[in-house]
Write a protein that holds these residues in place. Structure first.
Motif, PDB file in Angstrom:
ATOM      1  N   LEU A  79       0.880  -1.163   0.000  1.00  0.00           N
ATOM      2  CA  LEU A  79       0.000   0.000   0.000  1.00  0.00           C
ATOM      3  C   LEU A  79       0.919   1.214   0.000  1.00  0.00           C
ATOM      4  CD1 LEU A  79      -2.601  -1.094   2.698  1.00  0.00           C
ATOM      5  CD2 LEU A  79      -2.773  -1.290   0.214  1.00  0.00           C
ATOM      6  N   LYS A  80       0.819   2.034  -1.027  1.00  0.00           N
ATOM      7  CA  LYS A  80       1.687   3.200  -1.164  1.00  0.00           C
ATOM      8  C   LYS A  80       0.974   4.404  -0.565  1.00  0.00           C
ATOM      9  CE  LYS A  80       2.785   5.340  -5.225  1.00  0.00           C
ATOM     10  NZ  LYS A  80       3.398   5.420  -6.566  1.00  0.00           N
ATOM     11  N   ALA A  81       1.687   5.149   0.276  1.00  0.00           N
ATOM     12  CA  ALA A  81       1.094   6.308   0.948  1.00  0.00           C
ATOM     13  C   ALA A  81       1.931   7.550   0.691  1.00  0.00           C
ATOM     14  CB  ALA A  81       1.023   6.052   2.456  1.00  0.00           C
ATOM     15  N   ASP A  82       1.277   8.612   0.238  1.00  0.00           N
ATOM     16  CA  ASP A  82       1.927   9.920   0.134  1.00  0.00           C
ATOM     17  C   ASP A  82       1.456  10.701   1.346  1.00  0.00           C
ATOM     18  OD1 ASP A  82       2.658  12.550  -0.342  1.00  0.00           O
ATOM     19  OD2 ASP A  82       2.370  12.389  -2.508  1.00  0.00           O
ATOM     20  N   THR A  83       2.279  10.748   2.386  1.00  0.00           N
ATOM     21  CA  THR A  83       1.862  11.371   3.645  1.00  0.00           C
ATOM     22  C   THR A  83       1.871  12.887   3.565  1.00  0.00           C
ATOM     23  OG1 THR A  83       4.121  11.206   4.510  1.00  0.00           O
ATOM     24  CG2 THR A  83       2.597   9.407   5.039  1.00  0.00           C
ATOM     25  N   ASP A  84       2.324  13.438   2.444  1.00  0.00           N
ATOM     26  CA  ASP A  84       2.253  14.888   2.257  1.00  0.00           C
ATOM     27  C   ASP A  84       0.891  15.284   1.699  1.00  0.00           C
ATOM     28  OD1 ASP A  84       3.280  17.558   2.173  1.00  0.00           O
ATOM     29  OD2 ASP A  84       3.603  17.324   0.019  1.00  0.00           O
ATOM     30  N   VAL A  90      -2.863   1.113  -4.131  1.00  0.00           N
ATOM     31  CA  VAL A  90      -2.373  -0.254  -4.018  1.00  0.00           C
ATOM     32  C   VAL A  90      -1.330  -0.462  -5.109  1.00  0.00           C
ATOM     33  CG1 VAL A  90      -2.999  -2.696  -4.151  1.00  0.00           C
ATOM     34  CG2 VAL A  90      -4.602  -1.051  -3.143  1.00  0.00           C
ATOM     35  N   VAL A  91      -0.180  -1.001  -4.739  1.00  0.00           N
ATOM     36  CA  VAL A  91       0.857  -1.340  -5.710  1.00  0.00           C
ATOM     37  C   VAL A  91       0.804  -2.858  -5.867  1.00  0.00           C
ATOM     38  CG1 VAL A  91       3.307  -1.237  -6.265  1.00  0.00           C
ATOM     39  CG2 VAL A  91       2.254   0.611  -4.938  1.00  0.00           C
ATOM     40  N   TYR A  92       0.112  -3.311  -6.918  1.00  0.00           N
ATOM     41  CA  TYR A  92      -0.087  -4.740  -7.131  1.00  0.00           C
ATOM     42  C   TYR A  92       1.228  -5.436  -7.441  1.00  0.00           C
ATOM     43  CZ  TYR A  92      -5.029  -3.756  -6.993  1.00  0.00           C
ATOM     44  OH  TYR A  92      -6.260  -3.370  -6.584  1.00  0.00           O
ATOM     45  N   GLN A  93       1.362  -6.642  -6.955  1.00  0.00           N
ATOM     46  CA  GLN A  93       2.566  -7.435  -7.136  1.00  0.00           C
ATOM     47  C   GLN A  93       2.292  -8.567  -8.122  1.00  0.00           C
ATOM     48  OE1 GLN A  93       5.486  -6.321  -5.548  1.00  0.00           O
ATOM     49  NE2 GLN A  93       4.018  -4.663  -5.315  1.00  0.00           N
ATOM     50  N   PRO A  94       3.334  -9.075  -8.789  1.00  0.00           N
ATOM     51  CA  PRO A  94       3.131 -10.123  -9.810  1.00  0.00           C
ATOM     52  C   PRO A  94       2.428 -11.377  -9.302  1.00  0.00           C
ATOM     53  CG  PRO A  94       5.335  -9.209  -9.968  1.00  0.00           C
ATOM     54  CD  PRO A  94       4.718  -8.620  -8.727  1.00  0.00           C
ATOM     55  N   TRP A  95       2.595 -11.735  -8.052  1.00  0.00           N
ATOM     56  CA  TRP A  95       1.985 -12.966  -7.539  1.00  0.00           C
ATOM     57  C   TRP A  95       0.466 -12.922  -7.580  1.00  0.00           C
ATOM     58  CZ3 TRP A  95      -1.406 -12.732  -3.559  1.00  0.00           C
ATOM     59  CH2 TRP A  95      -1.333 -11.644  -2.689  1.00  0.00           C
ATOM     60  N   ILE A  96      -0.125 -11.729  -7.603  1.00  0.00           N
ATOM     61  CA  ILE A  96      -1.585 -11.620  -7.604  1.00  0.00           C
ATOM     62  C   ILE A  96      -2.184 -12.295  -8.839  1.00  0.00           C
ATOM     63  CG2 ILE A  96      -3.459  -9.945  -7.900  1.00  0.00           C
ATOM     64  CD1 ILE A  96      -2.427  -8.456  -5.613  1.00  0.00           C
ATOM     65  N   GLY A  97      -1.484 -12.238  -9.965  1.00  0.00           N
ATOM     66  CA  GLY A  97      -1.971 -12.891 -11.179  1.00  0.00           C
ATOM     67  C   GLY A  97      -1.896 -14.402 -11.121  1.00  0.00           C
ATOM     68  N   LEU A 104      -8.202 -14.416  -4.385  1.00  0.00           N
ATOM     69  CA  LEU A 104      -8.009 -12.964  -4.421  1.00  0.00           C
ATOM     70  C   LEU A 104      -9.171 -12.249  -3.738  1.00  0.00           C
ATOM     71  CD1 LEU A 104      -6.266 -10.609  -5.279  1.00  0.00           C
ATOM     72  CD2 LEU A 104      -7.418 -10.657  -7.505  1.00  0.00           C
ATOM     73  N   ALA A 105     -10.394 -12.711  -3.993  1.00  0.00           N
ATOM     74  CA  ALA A 105     -11.565 -12.113  -3.349  1.00  0.00           C
ATOM     75  C   ALA A 105     -11.502 -12.295  -1.835  1.00  0.00           C
ATOM     76  CB  ALA A 105     -12.849 -12.730  -3.904  1.00  0.00           C
ATOM     77  N   ASP A 106     -11.092 -13.469  -1.378  1.00  0.00           N
ATOM     78  CA  ASP A 106     -10.971 -13.742   0.057  1.00  0.00           C
ATOM     79  C   ASP A 106      -9.920 -12.838   0.692  1.00  0.00           C
ATOM     80  OD1 ASP A 106     -11.357 -14.992   2.535  1.00  0.00           O
ATOM     81  OD2 ASP A 106      -9.861 -16.534   2.099  1.00  0.00           O
ATOM     82  N   LEU A 107      -8.754 -12.734   0.052  1.00  0.00           N
ATOM     83  CA  LEU A 107      -7.689 -11.878   0.577  1.00  0.00           C
ATOM     84  C   LEU A 107      -8.131 -10.418   0.630  1.00  0.00           C
ATOM     85  CD1 LEU A 107      -4.661 -13.444  -1.337  1.00  0.00           C
ATOM     86  CD2 LEU A 107      -5.128 -13.627   1.125  1.00  0.00           C
ATOM     87  N   CYS A 108      -8.744  -9.955  -0.453  1.00  0.00           N
ATOM     88  CA  CYS A 108      -9.193  -8.554  -0.498  1.00  0.00           C
ATOM     89  C   CYS A 108     -10.236  -8.268   0.574  1.00  0.00           C
ATOM     90  CB  CYS A 108      -9.732  -8.209  -1.885  1.00  0.00           C
ATOM     91  SG  CYS A 108      -8.433  -8.080  -3.128  1.00  0.00           S
ATOM     92  N   SER A 109     -11.080  -9.236   0.866  1.00  0.00           N
ATOM     93  CA  SER A 109     -12.072  -9.072   1.926  1.00  0.00           C
ATOM     94  C   SER A 109     -11.387  -8.870   3.270  1.00  0.00           C
ATOM     95  CB  SER A 109     -12.984 -10.297   1.967  1.00  0.00           C
ATOM     96  OG  SER A 109     -13.859 -10.226   3.071  1.00  0.00           O
ATOM     97  N   ASP A 110     -10.368  -9.691   3.549  1.00  0.00           N
ATOM     98  CA  ASP A 110      -9.624  -9.533   4.807  1.00  0.00           C
ATOM     99  C   ASP A 110      -8.935  -8.182   4.867  1.00  0.00           C
ATOM    100  OD1 ASP A 110     -10.396 -12.098   5.453  1.00  0.00           O
ATOM    101  OD2 ASP A 110      -8.470 -13.013   4.950  1.00  0.00           O
ATOM    102  N   SER A 112      -9.543  -5.386   3.141  1.00  0.00           N
ATOM    103  CA  SER A 112     -10.451  -4.234   3.173  1.00  0.00           C
ATOM    104  C   SER A 112     -11.111  -4.097   4.535  1.00  0.00           C
ATOM    105  CB  SER A 112     -11.497  -4.322   2.056  1.00  0.00           C
ATOM    106  OG  SER A 112     -12.320  -5.449   2.227  1.00  0.00           O
ATOM    107  N   GLY A 113     -11.381  -5.220   5.210  1.00  0.00           N
ATOM    108  CA  GLY A 113     -11.953  -5.155   6.555  1.00  0.00           C
ATOM    109  C   GLY A 113     -10.997  -4.479   7.536  1.00  0.00           C
ATOM    110  N   GLU A 114      -9.731  -4.869   7.506  1.00  0.00           N
ATOM    111  CA  GLU A 114      -8.751  -4.261   8.415  1.00  0.00           C
ATOM    112  C   GLU A 114      -8.506  -2.801   8.066  1.00  0.00           C
ATOM    113  OE1 GLU A 114      -5.225  -6.297   9.569  1.00  0.00           O
ATOM    114  OE2 GLU A 114      -6.165  -8.269   9.353  1.00  0.00           O
ATOM    115  N   LEU A 115      -8.467  -2.489   6.774  1.00  0.00           N
ATOM    116  CA  LEU A 115      -8.269  -1.093   6.373  1.00  0.00           C
ATOM    117  C   LEU A 115      -9.472  -0.233   6.755  1.00  0.00           C
ATOM    118  CD1 LEU A 115      -6.555  -1.586   2.910  1.00  0.00           C
ATOM    119  CD2 LEU A 115      -5.510  -0.689   5.002  1.00  0.00           C
ATOM    120  N   ALA A 116     -10.674  -0.783   6.658  1.00  0.00           N
ATOM    121  CA  ALA A 116     -11.874  -0.041   7.054  1.00  0.00           C
ATOM    122  C   ALA A 116     -11.839   0.281   8.547  1.00  0.00           C
ATOM    123  CB  ALA A 116     -13.134  -0.825   6.703  1.00  0.00           C
TER     124      ALA A 116
END
Length: 155
Positions: A79-84, A90-97, A104-110, A112-116
């Motif tokens: 997760l890329k953050a510009d704190t300014d 999100v900076v996707y990585q090759p393993w996602i493909g 992927l849906a299961d991981l994103c659910s986890d 997004s829940g923590e980020l929320a």
């Protein structure tokens, strides 16, 4: 035994010819694999990043191959953050493909829940601060009563 990981971020400054920012980024990314390893700079920044415990397992001695079976199972998403500016992406990585759509849906659910939860906590803390500040502006600064020492004690 516990396997720990820590993020190592490396950087390199390169010059590319491009007409606009998107072209420059595309050209830089396309040429990233050709950059020699000794040109990259950076390392683990302990003051900015934590360590993650990836796995815990029982050890039956000093078996060096104990984690090889699970080594490929743990992956990270950036997760890329510009704190300014407060911008994030999100900076996707090759393993996602390489994972299934369901995984992927299961991981994103986890994630997004923590980020929320983090977002809600940040918003709540901000509104608490804003409410205290608004109260301060309305009521003014706290009244300070100067206490004087009785004569004879400061000698």
């Amino acid at each position: 035994m516990v396997r720990l990981v820590r993020p190592v971020f490396e950087y390199v400054d390169i010059e590319v010819e491009a007409g606009e920012e998107n072209e420059a980024v595309s050209a830089a990314l396309a040429g990233a694999e050709t950059i020699p390893a000794d040109e990259w700079r950076g390392n683990f920044a302990a003051e900015e990043y934590g360590v993650d415990a990836v796995c815990v397992t029982e050890s039956a001695g000093d078996d060096k191959e104990i984690f090889t079976e699970i080594a490929g199972e743990k992956k990270y998403l950036l997760l890329k953050a510009d704190t300014d500016s407060g911008e994030g992406e999100v900076v996707y990585q090759p393993w996602i493909g390489e994972v299934s759509d369901l995984m992927l849906a299961d991981l994103c659910s986890d994630w997004s829940g923590e980020l929320a939860e983090a977002e809600e906590a940040g918003v709540a803390h901000y509104y608490d601060w804003a409410e205290r500040y608004a109260r301060f502006l309305k009521d003014g600064p706290a009244k300070v009563i100067q206490l004087r020492r009785p004569r004879g004690e400061d000698e």
